[in-house]
Design a protein around this motif. Structure first.
Motif, mmCIF file in Angstrom:
data_model
loop_
_atom_site.group_PDB
_atom_site.id
_atom_site.type_symbol
_atom_site.label_atom_id
_atom_site.label_comp_id
_atom_site.label_asym_id
_atom_site.label_seq_id
_atom_site.Cartn_x
_atom_site.Cartn_y
_atom_site.Cartn_z
ATOM 1 N N LEU A 152 7.830 41.467 49.954
ATOM 2 C CA LEU A 152 8.048 40.185 50.839
ATOM 3 C C LEU A 152 9.599 39.613 50.334
ATOM 4 C CD1 LEU A 152 7.074 37.872 52.803
ATOM 5 C CD2 LEU A 152 6.426 36.481 50.753
ATOM 6 N N ALA A 153 10.621 39.774 51.600
ATOM 7 C CA ALA A 153 11.769 39.227 51.386
ATOM 8 C C ALA A 153 12.139 38.015 51.767
ATOM 9 C CB ALA A 153 12.588 40.539 52.356
ATOM 10 N N GLY A 154 11.534 37.329 52.611
ATOM 11 C CA GLY A 154 11.485 35.837 53.304
ATOM 12 C C GLY A 154 10.855 35.508 54.433
ATOM 13 N N PHE A 155 10.954 34.367 54.933
ATOM 14 C CA PHE A 155 10.456 33.898 55.916
ATOM 15 C C PHE A 155 11.364 33.473 57.025
ATOM 16 C CE2 PHE A 155 6.540 33.513 53.547
ATOM 17 C CZ PHE A 155 5.696 32.672 54.016
ATOM 18 N N VAL A 156 11.334 33.641 58.327
ATOM 19 C CA VAL A 156 11.963 33.402 59.505
ATOM 20 C C VAL A 156 11.267 32.530 60.183
ATOM 21 C CG1 VAL A 156 13.627 34.161 61.523
ATOM 22 C CG2 VAL A 156 13.439 35.443 59.315
ATOM 23 N N VAL A 157 11.466 31.085 60.296
ATOM 24 C CA VAL A 157 10.789 29.960 61.039
ATOM 25 C C VAL A 157 11.571 29.405 62.165
ATOM 26 C CG1 VAL A 157 9.483 29.951 59.021
ATOM 27 C CG2 VAL A 157 11.353 28.218 59.673
ATOM 28 N N ASP A 158 10.837 29.138 63.242
ATOM 29 C CA ASP A 158 11.377 28.258 64.340
ATOM 30 C C ASP A 158 11.856 27.065 63.916
ATOM 31 O OD1 ASP A 158 11.685 28.222 67.642
ATOM 32 O OD2 ASP A 158 11.264 26.221 66.753
ATOM 33 N N VAL A 159 12.802 26.443 64.451
ATOM 34 C CA VAL A 159 13.235 25.049 63.929
ATOM 35 C C VAL A 159 11.961 23.974 64.009
ATOM 36 C CG1 VAL A 159 14.049 23.992 65.960
ATOM 37 C CG2 VAL A 159 15.144 23.364 64.118
ATOM 38 N N PHE A 160 11.176 24.266 64.960
ATOM 39 C CA PHE A 160 10.112 23.318 65.071
ATOM 40 C C PHE A 160 8.883 23.688 63.776
ATOM 41 C CE2 PHE A 160 11.857 22.488 69.206
ATOM 42 C CZ PHE A 160 11.513 21.275 69.370
ATOM 43 N N CYS A 161 9.355 24.733 63.229
ATOM 44 C CA CYS A 161 8.299 25.270 62.130
ATOM 45 C C CYS A 161 8.825 25.076 60.659
ATOM 46 C CB CYS A 161 7.637 26.468 62.541
ATOM 47 S SG CYS A 161 6.917 26.683 63.921
ATOM 48 N N THR A 162 9.915 24.489 60.624
ATOM 49 C CA THR A 162 10.596 24.176 59.430
ATOM 50 C C THR A 162 9.510 23.796 58.190
ATOM 51 O OG1 THR A 162 11.390 21.913 59.978
ATOM 52 C CG2 THR A 162 12.835 23.852 60.052
ATOM 53 N N ALA A 163 8.559 23.102 58.290
ATOM 54 C CA ALA A 163 7.306 23.019 57.354
ATOM 55 C C ALA A 163 7.085 24.083 56.674
ATOM 56 C CB ALA A 163 6.252 22.137 58.103
ATOM 57 N N MET A 164 6.994 25.142 57.297
ATOM 58 C CA MET A 164 6.564 26.461 56.606
ATOM 59 C C MET A 164 7.600 26.652 55.532
ATOM 60 S SD MET A 164 4.003 26.989 57.839
ATOM 61 C CE MET A 164 2.860 26.355 59.467
ATOM 62 N N ALA A 165 8.753 26.433 55.168
ATOM 63 C CA ALA A 165 9.599 26.551 54.175
ATOM 64 C C ALA A 165 9.015 26.231 52.756
ATOM 65 C CB ALA A 165 11.036 25.657 54.348
ATOM 66 N N ASP A 166 7.927 24.960 52.848
ATOM 67 C CA ASP A 166 7.537 24.805 51.712
ATOM 68 C C ASP A 166 6.505 25.961 51.424
ATOM 69 O OD1 ASP A 166 8.446 22.283 51.707
ATOM 70 O OD2 ASP A 166 6.915 21.489 52.851
ATOM 71 N N VAL A 167 5.912 26.560 52.276
ATOM 72 C CA VAL A 167 5.206 27.957 51.857
ATOM 73 C C VAL A 167 5.923 29.060 51.454
ATOM 74 C CG1 VAL A 167 3.402 29.689 52.860
ATOM 75 C CG2 VAL A 167 3.577 27.312 53.619
ATOM 76 N N ALA A 168 7.108 29.220 51.942
ATOM 77 C CA ALA A 168 8.121 30.370 51.507
ATOM 78 C C ALA A 168 8.454 30.047 49.992
ATOM 79 C CB ALA A 168 9.270 30.220 52.539
ATOM 80 N N THR A 169 8.718 28.885 49.710
ATOM 81 C CA THR A 169 9.033 28.578 48.420
ATOM 82 C C THR A 169 8.061 28.689 47.435
ATOM 83 O OG1 THR A 169 10.468 26.369 49.149
ATOM 84 C CG2 THR A 169 9.888 26.469 46.833
ATOM 85 N N GLU A 170 6.898 28.490 47.873
ATOM 86 C CA GLU A 170 5.700 28.946 46.919
ATOM 87 C C GLU A 170 5.609 30.347 46.526
ATOM 88 O OE1 GLU A 170 1.973 27.771 48.612
ATOM 89 O OE2 GLU A 170 2.653 25.696 49.001
ATOM 90 N N PHE A 171 6.213 31.204 47.350
ATOM 91 C CA PHE A 171 6.149 32.761 47.179
ATOM 92 C C PHE A 171 7.427 33.118 46.765
ATOM 93 C CE2 PHE A 171 2.629 32.248 50.325
ATOM 94 C CZ PHE A 171 1.645 33.000 49.950
ATOM 95 N N GLY A 172 8.397 32.084 46.416
ATOM 96 C CA GLY A 172 9.563 32.409 45.636
ATOM 97 C C GLY A 172 10.451 33.119 46.708
#
Length: 485
Positions: free
Chosen positions: A116-136
């Motif tokens: 897993l290299a990263g998340f790419v999220v829509d600007v309306f879905c920036t809350a998902m950055a918290d989930v990406a942080t959990e996965f490092g």
């Protein structure tokens, strides 16, 4: 090189979805060791978008390294009728976090799954950055509007936090105030500020997104290209943000899943029209006018008086209080002036849903009366068709200002016409004389505006070719996210 995997979380809006899907295909074709999983969130507001999402999740036509996962549908809150749309949407995305976490956990636990290299999220879905942080892993935002508007969004957040400037209190849109925004060359009048900056609930959502982009994400992919927005892109060089202009990302094929009715005879009719002789009027997926007003009559009068050949996409007002998208009229004569269709039968066609990209690509089309949604702007530039601006909602007023005043690539019908999202209330009626003048200007065959659009059209096509500006930025993005940390 090790195989790597990206997770995309697009917003369930048709323009956002289509751009994101096209970008994933581009990435897959660019890097042979990259795979992508797109997490699809079903739309709570628009059944046509929902149908498109379901078609994606079941499609077998995509590359093997690109797959779609349909997330569980979140039940609508019991008190949804009393909640502001921004609150509903915010809650809707927040409640998808556990589902995203579960899917990514399963992907990671598969011994055959790439890193897993990263998340790419829509600007309306920036809350998902918290989930990406959990996965490092890092989060990148895929921003489906332009770089100038991105700069505005970030700067208005700075003004609020640093200078305690609150646009919802000062009622800027009627004040005549102008602002120096780093991503714009000219002072920006408050009258073209997006409606979501002027409404407390929408502004709260905007400020949350801006804060996330400044503090929680590692980069922003913008659907634009250097040659179009050179000043705006350069303005980010003075910040800590990594900004990647990767456009124009366009969905240029016909997609029947979002079509409400077949209008195939329009293309046959266009085949019989002279080159650059037809004006195309289309106002996007939320483009309607209040049936109780007389705006439709004014447009019809302008078209008839101009004598210009036309294709007009006329959409029906959704039921009052509905968040659903617009539909088509079963009988156009119920809304058009009496006899209009008969009098203009030789020079025009009035239709419902329009295959916009196909029409703009046609040699007969010489001008475009547009709501100035960013995808529509990119399509018009790509096909070399100049715009007469008629913004309606969201950031469209600011896009129109950028096209007319900054880039001098469009003519003005209006810059500040507006309707609140989900409302039929409009800011007055634009007269037939004003519409007719805009049509006359945009259809001038040797105008400077047309020449500029034609030149930018060629640049837009080169940008994604090998050696082009966006091609290089996409390579930089792939390198950065695969080597992050």
């Amino acid at each position: 090189m090790k195989k790597s995997h990206l997770v995309f979380v697009p917003c369930p809006g048709i323009g956002h979805l289509m751009s994101a899907v096209e970008f994933t295909k581009l990435l897959i074709n660019r890097h042979e060791h990259l795979s992508i999983t797109v997490l699809l969130i079903r739309s709570p507001f628009d059944p046509k978008v929902d149908a498109f999402i379901l078609s994606l999740s079941s499609s077998l036509s995509f590359p093997q390294r690109l797959r779609f996962v349909l997330l569980p549908q979140h039940p609508e809150p019991t008190n949804s009728d009393s909640l502001h749309p921004s609150v509903l949407f915010d809650s809707f995305i927040e409640h998808q976090k556990p589902n995203v976490r579960d899917v990514v956990s399963k992907l990671n636990s598969d011994p055959d799954s790439p890193r897993l290299a990263g998340f790419v999220v829509d600007v309306f879905c920036t809350a998902m950055a918290d989930v990406a942080t959990e996965f490092g892993v890092p989060t990148m935002v895929f921003f489906t509007s332009g770089a100038a508007f991105l700069g505005f969004k970030l700067h208005i957040h700075t003004l609020r936090d640093r200078d305690n400037v609150d646009p919802t209190v000062l009622n800027f849109k009627d004040s005549g105030t102008e602002f120096a925004i780093p991503s714009f060359d000219n002072l920006v009048p408050a009258s073209v500020f997006p409606g979501n900056v002027l409404d407390k609930d929408w502004a709260r959502l905007l400020f949350t997104q801006a804060s996330s982009m400044k503090n929680k994400v590692q980069g922003i992919l913008v659907n634009t290209f250097e040659e179009l927005e050179s000043h705006a892109i350069q303005s980010f060089s003075h910040t800590d943000l990594a900004v990647y202009p990767v456009g124009p990302i366009l969905s240029l094929g016909t997609d029947n899943t979002v079509q409400e009715g077949s209008e195939s005879d329009v293309m046959d009719w266009l085949d019989d029209q002279p080159q650059y002789s037809v004006i195309f009027l289309c106002f996007g997926s939320w483009g309607f006018f209040d049936e109780e007003g007389n705006q439709v009559t004014e447009i019809a009068s302008a078209l008839e008086a101009s004598g210009v050949h036309f294709v007009w996409s006329l959409r029906k007002t959704p039921p009052k209080g509905s968040m659903g998208a617009v539909g088509d009229y079963s009988d156009l004569e119920e809304v058009l002036p009496e006899g209009f269709l008969q009098r203009t039968a030789e020079i025009g066609r009035v239709i419902g849903w329009a295959p916009q990209a196909q029409i703009l690509a046609h040699k007969a089309v010489g001008g475009f009366v547009s709501h100035c949604g960013w995808n529509s702007i990119l399509e018009s530039i790509y096909y070399g068709v100049p715009i007469a601006t008629w913004p309606i909602y969201a950031e469209q007023q600011m896009n129109a200002f950028q096209l007319v005043r900054e880039l001098k690539m469009s003519v003005e019908i209006s810059l500040d016409y507006r309707r609140a999202f989900g409302s039929v209330s409009e800011s007055g009626v634009i007269s037939a004389a004003r519409i007719r003048e805009g049509i006359k200007q945009v259809m001038e065959k040797e105008s400077e505006v047309r020449k500029k659009v034609k030149t930018m059209s060629e640049m837009s096509k080169r940008a994604l070719m090998e050696g082009g500006s966006s091609y290089s930025h996409i390579g930089r993005f792939i390198h950065d996210i695969l080597n992050w940390g």
